[in-house]
Scaffold this motif. Structure first.
Motif, PDB file in Angstrom:
ATOM      1  N   CYS A  60       7.885  19.835 -64.557  1.00  0.00           N
ATOM      2  CA  CYS A  60       8.377  18.704 -63.777  1.00  0.00           C
ATOM      3  C   CYS A  60       7.880  17.402 -64.385  1.00  0.00           C
ATOM      4  N   HIS A  61       8.460  16.319 -63.918  1.00  0.00           N
ATOM      5  CA  HIS A  61       8.081  14.993 -64.400  1.00  0.00           C
ATOM      6  C   HIS A  61       8.249  14.004 -63.253  1.00  0.00           C
ATOM      7  N   LEU A  62       7.254  13.135 -63.094  1.00  0.00           N
ATOM      8  CA  LEU A  62       7.299  12.059 -62.103  1.00  0.00           C
ATOM      9  C   LEU A  62       7.368  10.733 -62.841  1.00  0.00           C
ATOM     10  N   ASN A  63       8.340   9.902 -62.472  1.00  0.00           N
ATOM     11  CA  ASN A  63       8.452   8.549 -63.008  1.00  0.00           C
ATOM     12  C   ASN A  63       8.503   7.609 -61.811  1.00  0.00           C
ATOM     13  N   ARG A  64       7.579   6.644 -61.784  1.00  0.00           N
ATOM     14  CA  ARG A  64       7.564   5.660 -60.697  1.00  0.00           C
ATOM     15  C   ARG A  64       7.504   4.274 -61.312  1.00  0.00           C
ATOM     16  N   LYS A  65       8.433   3.433 -60.912  1.00  0.00           N
ATOM     17  CA  LYS A  65       8.483   2.043 -61.377  1.00  0.00           C
ATOM     18  C   LYS A  65       8.318   1.142 -60.166  1.00  0.00           C
ATOM     19  N   VAL A  66       7.360   0.220 -60.257  1.00  0.00           N
ATOM     20  CA  VAL A  66       7.107  -0.733 -59.177  1.00  0.00           C
ATOM     21  C   VAL A  66       7.407  -2.126 -59.706  1.00  0.00           C
ATOM     22  N   ASP A  67       8.383  -2.784 -59.081  1.00  0.00           N
ATOM     23  CA  ASP A  67       8.733  -4.164 -59.423  1.00  0.00           C
ATOM     24  C   ASP A  67       8.150  -5.084 -58.366  1.00  0.00           C
ATOM     25  N   SER A  68       7.355  -6.064 -58.800  1.00  0.00           N
ATOM     26  CA  SER A  68       6.730  -7.015 -57.892  1.00  0.00           C
ATOM     27  C   SER A  68       7.503  -8.331 -57.942  1.00  0.00           C
ATOM     28  N   GLN A  69       8.004  -8.767 -56.789  1.00  0.00           N
ATOM     29  CA  GLN A  69       8.712 -10.047 -56.727  1.00  0.00           C
ATOM     30  C   GLN A  69       7.729 -11.199 -56.908  1.00  0.00           C
ATOM     31  N   LEU A  70       6.548 -11.099 -56.325  1.00  0.00           N
ATOM     32  CA  LEU A  70       5.549 -12.147 -56.400  1.00  0.00           C
ATOM     33  C   LEU A  70       5.060 -12.356 -57.833  1.00  0.00           C
ATOM     34  N   GLU A  71       4.719 -11.267 -58.513  1.00  0.00           N
ATOM     35  CA  GLU A  71       4.188 -11.358 -59.862  1.00  0.00           C
ATOM     36  C   GLU A  71       5.277 -11.457 -60.921  1.00  0.00           C
ATOM     37  N   GLY A  72       6.491 -11.036 -60.569  1.00  0.00           N
ATOM     38  CA  GLY A  72       7.574 -11.036 -61.543  1.00  0.00           C
ATOM     39  C   GLY A  72       7.361 -10.012 -62.641  1.00  0.00           C
ATOM     40  N   THR A  73       6.662  -8.916 -62.316  1.00  0.00           N
ATOM     41  CA  THR A  73       6.351  -7.888 -63.307  1.00  0.00           C
ATOM     42  C   THR A  73       6.789  -6.521 -62.818  1.00  0.00           C
ATOM     43  N   SER A  74       6.822  -5.582 -63.753  1.00  0.00           N
ATOM     44  CA  SER A  74       7.099  -4.174 -63.448  1.00  0.00           C
ATOM     45  C   SER A  74       5.960  -3.323 -63.992  1.00  0.00           C
ATOM     46  N   ARG A  75       5.631  -2.290 -63.246  1.00  0.00           N
ATOM     47  CA  ARG A  75       4.642  -1.314 -63.701  1.00  0.00           C
ATOM     48  C   ARG A  75       5.300   0.058 -63.608  1.00  0.00           C
ATOM     49  N   THR A  76       5.166   0.833 -64.668  1.00  0.00           N
ATOM     50  CA  THR A  76       5.770   2.166 -64.697  1.00  0.00           C
ATOM     51  C   THR A  76       4.697   3.219 -64.920  1.00  0.00           C
ATOM     52  N   THR A  77       4.789   4.290 -64.157  1.00  0.00           N
ATOM     53  CA  THR A  77       3.901   5.436 -64.301  1.00  0.00           C
ATOM     54  C   THR A  77       4.757   6.649 -64.636  1.00  0.00           C
ATOM     55  N   ASP A  78       4.372   7.374 -65.688  1.00  0.00           N
ATOM     56  CA  ASP A  78       5.033   8.624 -66.065  1.00  0.00           C
ATOM     57  C   ASP A  78       3.990   9.724 -66.091  1.00  0.00           C
ATOM     58  N   ARG A  79       4.295  10.857 -65.427  1.00  0.00           N
ATOM     59  CA  ARG A  79       3.360  11.981 -65.412  1.00  0.00           C
ATOM     60  C   ARG A  79       4.119  13.287 -65.567  1.00  0.00           C
ATOM     61  N   ASP A  80       3.703  14.079 -66.540  1.00  0.00           N
ATOM     62  CA  ASP A  80       4.248  15.422 -66.708  1.00  0.00           C
ATOM     63  C   ASP A  80       3.486  16.373 -65.807  1.00  0.00           C
ATOM     64  N   CYS A  81       4.169  17.412 -65.361  1.00  0.00           N
ATOM     65  CA  CYS A  81       3.542  18.363 -64.453  1.00  0.00           C
ATOM     66  C   CYS A  81       4.220  19.724 -64.559  1.00  0.00           C
ATOM     67  N   SER A  82       3.608  20.694 -63.920  1.00  0.00           N
ATOM     68  CA  SER A  82       4.231  21.998 -63.697  1.00  0.00           C
ATOM     69  C   SER A  82       4.276  22.176 -62.188  1.00  0.00           C
ATOM     70  N   TYR A  83       5.184  23.044 -61.717  1.00  0.00           N
ATOM     71  CA  TYR A  83       5.286  23.193 -60.268  1.00  0.00           C
ATOM     72  C   TYR A  83       5.573  24.634 -59.877  1.00  0.00           C
ATOM     73  N   ILE A  84       5.213  24.915 -58.626  1.00  0.00           N
ATOM     74  CA  ILE A  84       5.531  26.188 -57.997  1.00  0.00           C
ATOM     75  C   ILE A  84       6.236  25.859 -56.687  1.00  0.00           C
ATOM     76  N   ASP A  85       7.401  26.442 -56.491  1.00  0.00           N
ATOM     77  CA  ASP A  85       8.163  26.264 -55.267  1.00  0.00           C
ATOM     78  C   ASP A  85       7.762  27.362 -54.297  1.00  0.00           C
ATOM     79  N   ARG A  86       7.160  26.981 -53.179  1.00  0.00           N
ATOM     80  CA  ARG A  86       6.712  27.947 -52.180  1.00  0.00           C
ATOM     81  C   ARG A  86       7.642  27.982 -50.967  1.00  0.00           C
ATOM     82  N   GLY A  87       8.892  27.623 -51.176  1.00  0.00           N
ATOM     83  CA  GLY A  87       9.877  27.686 -50.093  1.00  0.00           C
ATOM     84  C   GLY A  87      10.095  26.345 -49.453  1.00  0.00           C
TER      85      GLY A  87
END
Length: 126
Positions: A60-87
């Motif tokens: 799995c992969h998580l990508n989160r982008k946060v855009d700040s109106q006040l700062e006028g900037t964007s911050r992006t986080t990318d994380r690779d992962c593995s997952y187990i589906d338990r229902g």
């Protein structure tokens, strides 16, 4: 003459699918899911775009982008992962830290385009 129907899984998932993750049925998590939230952070209005990708291989992969109106900037986080589906619970283990998080999830009845993770409704990404 009428035909006699056979019982079937309510979400149409077969029991012997080879593309399954953590069991004998395919995971409804498989795919890419996205949500966009507007967050009032005091004097700042932030736009959070969260995108989860779950592969049938258990990666799995998580990508989160946060855009700040006040700062006028964007911050992006990318994380690779593995997952187990338990229902109704997905356990994601981040490869960078080894940390595992357990997140409840559900699929709205008969939906192939919506997924609820931790109470937040995601839509299937194009």
């Amino acid at each position: 003459m009428a035909c006699r129907g056979l019982p079937r899984d309510p979400v149409g998932l077969g029991e012997d699918d080879p593309n399954s993750v953590g069991g004998s049925r395919p995971s409804p998590l498989v795919g890419t899911w996205q949500v966009i939230l507007l967050i009032d952070a005091g004097a700042d209005l932030q736009r959070w775009t969260t995108r989860w990708t779950f592969l049938p291989t258990g990666q799995c992969h998580l990508n989160r982008k946060v855009d700040s109106q006040l700062e006028g900037t964007s911050r992006t986080t990318d994380r690779d992962c593995s997952y187990i589906d338990r229902g109704s619970l997905v356990e994601a283990t981040y490869l960078d830290s080894g940390t595992t998080v357990a997140m409840p999830y559900s699929v709205p009845l008969n939906s192939t385009t919506q997924l609820v993770i931790e109470g937040v409704e995601y839509e299937r990404a194009p």
